[in-house]
Design a protein around this motif. Structure first.
Motif, PDB file in Angstrom:
ATOM      1  N   ALA A 195       0.832  -1.205   0.000  1.00 34.56           N
ATOM      2  CA  ALA A 195       0.000   0.000   0.000  1.00 34.56           C
ATOM      3  C   ALA A 195       0.864   1.251   0.000  1.00 34.56           C
ATOM      4  O   ALA A 195       0.562   2.229  -0.704  1.00 34.56           O
ATOM      5  CB  ALA A 195      -0.924  -0.021   1.219  1.00 34.56           C
ATOM      6  N   SER A 196       1.949   1.249   0.774  1.00 30.76           N
ATOM      7  CA  SER A 196       2.865   2.404   0.781  1.00 30.76           C
ATOM      8  C   SER A 196       3.493   2.592  -0.586  1.00 30.76           C
ATOM      9  O   SER A 196       3.624   3.718  -1.085  1.00 30.76           O
ATOM     10  CB  SER A 196       3.958   2.197   1.838  1.00 30.76           C
ATOM     11  OG  SER A 196       3.408   2.145   3.139  1.00 30.76           O
ATOM     12  N   HIS A 197       3.897   1.489  -1.227  1.00 35.64           N
ATOM     13  CA  HIS A 197       4.502   1.571  -2.562  1.00 35.64           C
ATOM     14  C   HIS A 197       3.499   2.118  -3.574  1.00 35.64           C
ATOM     15  O   HIS A 197       3.861   2.935  -4.436  1.00 35.64           O
ATOM     16  CB  HIS A 197       4.988   0.188  -2.988  1.00 35.64           C
ATOM     17  CG  HIS A 197       5.725   0.172  -4.282  1.00 35.64           C
ATOM     18  ND1 HIS A 197       7.032   0.593  -4.405  1.00 35.64           N
ATOM     19  CD2 HIS A 197       5.338  -0.201  -5.537  1.00 35.64           C
ATOM     20  CE1 HIS A 197       7.420   0.475  -5.668  1.00 35.64           C
ATOM     21  NE2 HIS A 197       6.411  -0.007  -6.372  1.00 35.64           N
ATOM     22  N   ALA A 198       2.246   1.686  -3.466  1.00 38.62           N
ATOM     23  CA  ALA A 198       1.215   2.163  -4.398  1.00 38.62           C
ATOM     24  C   ALA A 198       0.972   3.658  -4.241  1.00 38.62           C
ATOM     25  O   ALA A 198       0.621   4.339  -5.212  1.00 38.62           O
ATOM     26  CB  ALA A 198      -0.083   1.394  -4.174  1.00 38.62           C
ATOM     27  N   ARG A 199       1.175   4.195  -3.039  1.00 35.57           N
ATOM     28  CA  ARG A 199       0.996   5.640  -2.816  1.00 35.57           C
ATOM     29  C   ARG A 199       2.202   6.447  -3.276  1.00 35.57           C
ATOM     30  O   ARG A 199       2.196   7.677  -3.195  1.00 35.57           O
ATOM     31  CB  ARG A 199       0.749   5.906  -1.327  1.00 35.57           C
ATOM     32  CG  ARG A 199      -0.600   5.397  -0.820  1.00 35.57           C
ATOM     33  CD  ARG A 199      -0.914   5.943   0.565  1.00 35.57           C
ATOM     34  NE  ARG A 199       0.056   5.483   1.559  1.00 35.57           N
ATOM     35  CZ  ARG A 199      -0.093   4.387   2.308  1.00 35.57           C
ATOM     36  NH1 ARG A 199      -1.176   3.626   2.155  1.00 35.57           N
ATOM     37  NH2 ARG A 199       0.823   4.045   3.198  1.00 35.57           N
ATOM     38  N   GLU A 201       5.289   6.237  -1.994  1.00 31.62           N
ATOM     39  CA  GLU A 201       6.207   6.541  -0.906  1.00 31.62           C
ATOM     40  C   GLU A 201       7.530   5.795  -1.104  1.00 31.62           C
ATOM     41  O   GLU A 201       7.604   4.787  -1.805  1.00 31.62           O
ATOM     42  CB  GLU A 201       5.577   6.131   0.435  1.00 31.62           C
ATOM     43  CG  GLU A 201       4.285   6.881   0.753  1.00 31.62           C
ATOM     44  CD  GLU A 201       3.605   6.349   2.016  1.00 31.62           C
ATOM     45  OE1 GLU A 201       4.217   5.478   2.677  1.00 31.62           O
ATOM     46  OE2 GLU A 201       2.491   6.793   2.323  1.00 31.62           O
ATOM     47  N   THR A 203       9.913   3.248  -0.135  1.00 33.22           N
ATOM     48  CA  THR A 203       9.771   2.026   0.662  1.00 33.22           C
ATOM     49  C   THR A 203      11.090   1.272   0.799  1.00 33.22           C
ATOM     50  O   THR A 203      11.095   0.089   1.149  1.00 33.22           O
ATOM     51  CB  THR A 203       8.719   1.111   0.015  1.00 33.22           C
ATOM     52  OG1 THR A 203       9.094   0.853  -1.355  1.00 33.22           O
ATOM     53  CG2 THR A 203       7.338   1.740   0.048  1.00 33.22           C
ATOM     54  N   ASN A 277      -4.278  -5.738  -4.031  1.00 32.83           N
ATOM     55  CA  ASN A 277      -3.062  -4.928  -4.193  1.00 32.83           C
ATOM     56  C   ASN A 277      -2.276  -5.346  -5.432  1.00 32.83           C
ATOM     57  O   ASN A 277      -1.806  -4.500  -6.210  1.00 32.83           O
ATOM     58  CB  ASN A 277      -2.171  -5.057  -2.950  1.00 32.83           C
ATOM     59  CG  ASN A 277      -2.692  -4.254  -1.773  1.00 32.83           C
ATOM     60  OD1 ASN A 277      -3.378  -3.244  -1.956  1.00 32.83           O
ATOM     61  ND2 ASN A 277      -2.389  -4.699  -0.559  1.00 32.83           N
TER      62      ASN A 277
END
Length: 659
Positions: A195-199, A201, A203, A277
């Motif tokens: 989820a962080s990678h998709a935003r 950010e 990582t 995801n």
């Protein structure tokens, strides 16, 4: 490259062990370029010639065709790996074993509960998934049967998790609840990371921490988040394609079994979120098409079936990459790690050799990468032209032709290095040192003066070179391809272009190709030109472009050369739109003859090189050549270049060879 070691003053030599030879010569691309050139001069396009070379390979290395054949064989072997519905067979076999043990235990009990239990077993559904679900509430009388039944759920759960995570089977082999808690913990961490990678950010640190904690579950050893996503999405897509390959009944039963196996609500939720995801992060993967596994093989469990489909998907992808059949394709598109995984290190080395060849051709300026793939550069086309011209002059020399330059002395711009006595009317510059030296030899040295006489004057001798404006009109209609004339036409045009560029730079050459319409072509465009399967021979438009070229060079000797194998069957109508009509119409003839008359008024003699033996074409070209004061030549295809180049050399001297 020898490696060396020494002890005192003694040295030992042996094979180089440090990888690639650091003193190896640069990659020699001349042979490759010559191979490409042979294909182009035979009539192929530059892109086709490049593709053919990469497909064939060279220097003992396998080309793309042989690599593709090996992948095809590996794909066929993968299709015979086994039966994808093996998990259902395993479940049915375990159920049969459990039910047999349970019925034996019930038969030995003389109670009402035993009779009721037997009635329950007699009414079980026919399908395996229905039986597993119905037996979930069954009060087992045989401990052995219950153990077998419980093992079904554990096996299915292990298969589902191992299908998604390559290292999960070992972790789930322990029935300890703590092992399952560790799996849930890993899934939660993984979903947060994705989820962080998709935003968008960063990582990097989170990925490192994740692998430190859970790395043993990922034997693929991903180096970053993207590699981790690729590995997981590959297996997820393979699982979806495996399910799509089953019959509807098998798919429904196995789906129910998988759902029941993930009875843990938290585990099921995390797995569902992971699927969402991965679909969002890798939307382009094929998740819906069935695979062509061949029936009759060994039954495969769910995890093994998913891995078999993943392997097949890899091979299908490699087939597409090596096929290079899509726009902008490049050898860099080929996944070399997957290639090595499935075909071995030797295949990867062969591919790297082809990549090196492609890179060297580009680095040395012979090819460039365009939107439609690799194409030849002007430097490469000059080399092709040099090769073509050499072949032409070899033919001319064999016929006893000598040097074709005009060596008459005159007032042109290139000194010969010699001088001669001045003659009345000479416009060449005086050679002052030679003139003064002649006067001093005649009169002797006299202080303060030099007495000159007409006989003392010498002028610089120059080599006469006329300037020519040359229009070479080449027929590019599909009849040239059908009769094997496309290659010689290309070779002729490239040879003439190279001759002008290297020996007669002051000349202005324009190559004009024509079929339904005419267009100006650079040598690079001509080398790249591919046959266009359109009808029409628009000589009128070609001569119109030739006239415009001559008008741009009014002081030059006008030279118009036409290579064709068919009567004109098209002309520009109202609004400049090409009009095609076969047989030839009077309107097309009138339009073409009007352009011939314009060339005659410009002082250009039109020489036509007629290919083939069409009587109608022969009458037409003979008529327009007479009208324009030119000649008709009928060379064989293999001598076209010799005729055209020889005629150009004669024309730029102001005289024409007899036809």
């Amino acid at each position: 490259m020898p490696g060396s070691g020494h002890h005192g003053d003694r040295f030992r030599y042996g094979p180089w062990q440090g990888g690639a030879d650091p003193l190896a010569p640069p990659f020699d691309v001349r042979e490759a370029l010559d191979e490409i050139g042979r294909d182009v001069l035979a009539g192929g396009s530059a892109r086709e010639a490049l593709r053919d070379l990469l497909r064939r390979g060279m220097d003992g290395r396998r080309g793309l065709d042989e690599l593709a054949d090996r992948i095809r064989r590996a794909r066929d072997a993968a299709r015979r790996k086994g039966d994808l519905s093996g998990s259902l067979d395993q479940v049915r076999a375990a159920l049969d074993q459990a039910l047999a043990a349970e019925r034996d235990a019930l038969a030995g009990e003389d109670t009402d509960d035993a009779r009721l239990a037997e009635m329950d077993l007699a009414t079980l559904p026919d399908d395996a998934a229905g039986q597993v679900r119905a037996l979930a509430s069954h009060e087992w009388h045989s401990p052995e049967a219950k153990a077998i039944y419980d093992s079904i759920a554990q096996m299915l759960q292990r298969e589902v998790m191992d299908a998604q995570f390559a290292g999960m089977a070992r972790a789930l082999s322990d029935p300890d609840p703590e092992a399952m808690a560790a799996v849930r913990d890993m899934l939660a961490d993984l979903n947060r990371l994705l989820a962080s990678h998709a935003r968008g950010e960063d990582t990097t640190d989170a990925f490192r921490q994740f692998m430190d904690k859970h790395g043993e579950l990922f034997p693929e050893d991903p180096k970053d988040v993207d590699e981790l996503i690729d590995a997981l999405a590959r297996r997820q897509a393979a699982a979806a394609r495996m399910m799509a390959s089953l019959t509807p009944e098998q798919r429904e039963q196995l789906g129910q079994l998988m759902s029941d196996a993930l009875a843990d609500a938290d585990l099921a939720s995390e797995m569902a979120q992971l699927g969402d995801n991965l679909r969002a992060l890798r939307p382009g993967l094929d998740r819906g098409s069935p695979v062509g596994m061949r029936p009759g093989g060994e039954p495969l469990g769910y995890s093994a079936a998913v891995e078999a489909v993943a392997e097949l998907a890899d091979l299908e992808s490699l087939m597409e990459q090596i096929g290079q059949g899509y726009g902008g394709s490049s050898l860099d598109d080929i996944d070399v790690e997957r290639l090595e995984q499935h075909l071995g290190a030797d295949a990867a080395r062969d591919l790297e050799a082809l990549r090196q060849l492609e890179r060297e051709l580009e680095r040395q300026g012979y090819v460039s990468q365009g939107d439609d793939g690799l194409r030849l550069t002007p430097r490469a086309v000059r080399r092709l032209g040099e090769t073509a011209l050499k072949k032409v002059f070899e033919g001319l020399s064999a016929d006893g032709h000598g040097d074709h330059d005009d060596r008459r002395t005159g007032h042109a711009d290139e000194p010969t290095g010699l001088t001669r006595a001045w003659e009345f009317g000479d416009e060449q510059p005086l050679d002052v040192p030679r003139t003064v030296a002649n006067a001093l030899r005649r009169t002797g040295i006299q202080p303060g003066q030099v007495s000159l006489d007409v006989a003392d004057f010498e002028v610089v001798e120059t080599e006469r070179r006329t300037t020519a404006a040359v229009a070479l009109c080449v027929d590019m209609s599909f009849s040239m391809v059908n009769e094997g004339r496309w290659g010689p036409m290309k070779q002729t045009a490239l040879a003439l272009s190279h001759l002008v560029q290297t020996r007669f730079r002051q000349d202005a050459l324009q190559i004009i190709g024509f079929n339904i319409a005419a267009r100006r072509l650079t040598p690079v465009q001509l080398a790249d030109a591919e046959p266009e399967w359109v009808q029409g021979t628009n000589l009128q438009h070609a001569l119109m472009l030739a006239s415009r070229h001559l008008r741009r060079h009014p002081q030059a000797q006008p030279v118009v050369l036409v290579v064709t194998d068919g009567e004109p069957t098209a002309h520009l109508g109202d609004g400049g739109i090409p009009e095609f009509q076969w047989p030839t119409t009077s309107a097309t003839l009138r339009a073409t003859v009007a352009q011939v008359d314009e060339l005659r008024r410009a002082g250009a003699a039109l020489n036509v090189f007629m290919l083939g033996e069409d009587p109608g074409l022969a009458r037409f070209v003979d008529a327009i050549a007479r009208r324009a004061g030119g000649r008709v030549f009928t060379p064989s295809v293999d001598r076209l270049g010799e005729y055209v180049v020889s005629d150009y050399l004669q024309a730029r001297k102001g005289r024409r060879a007899a036809g």
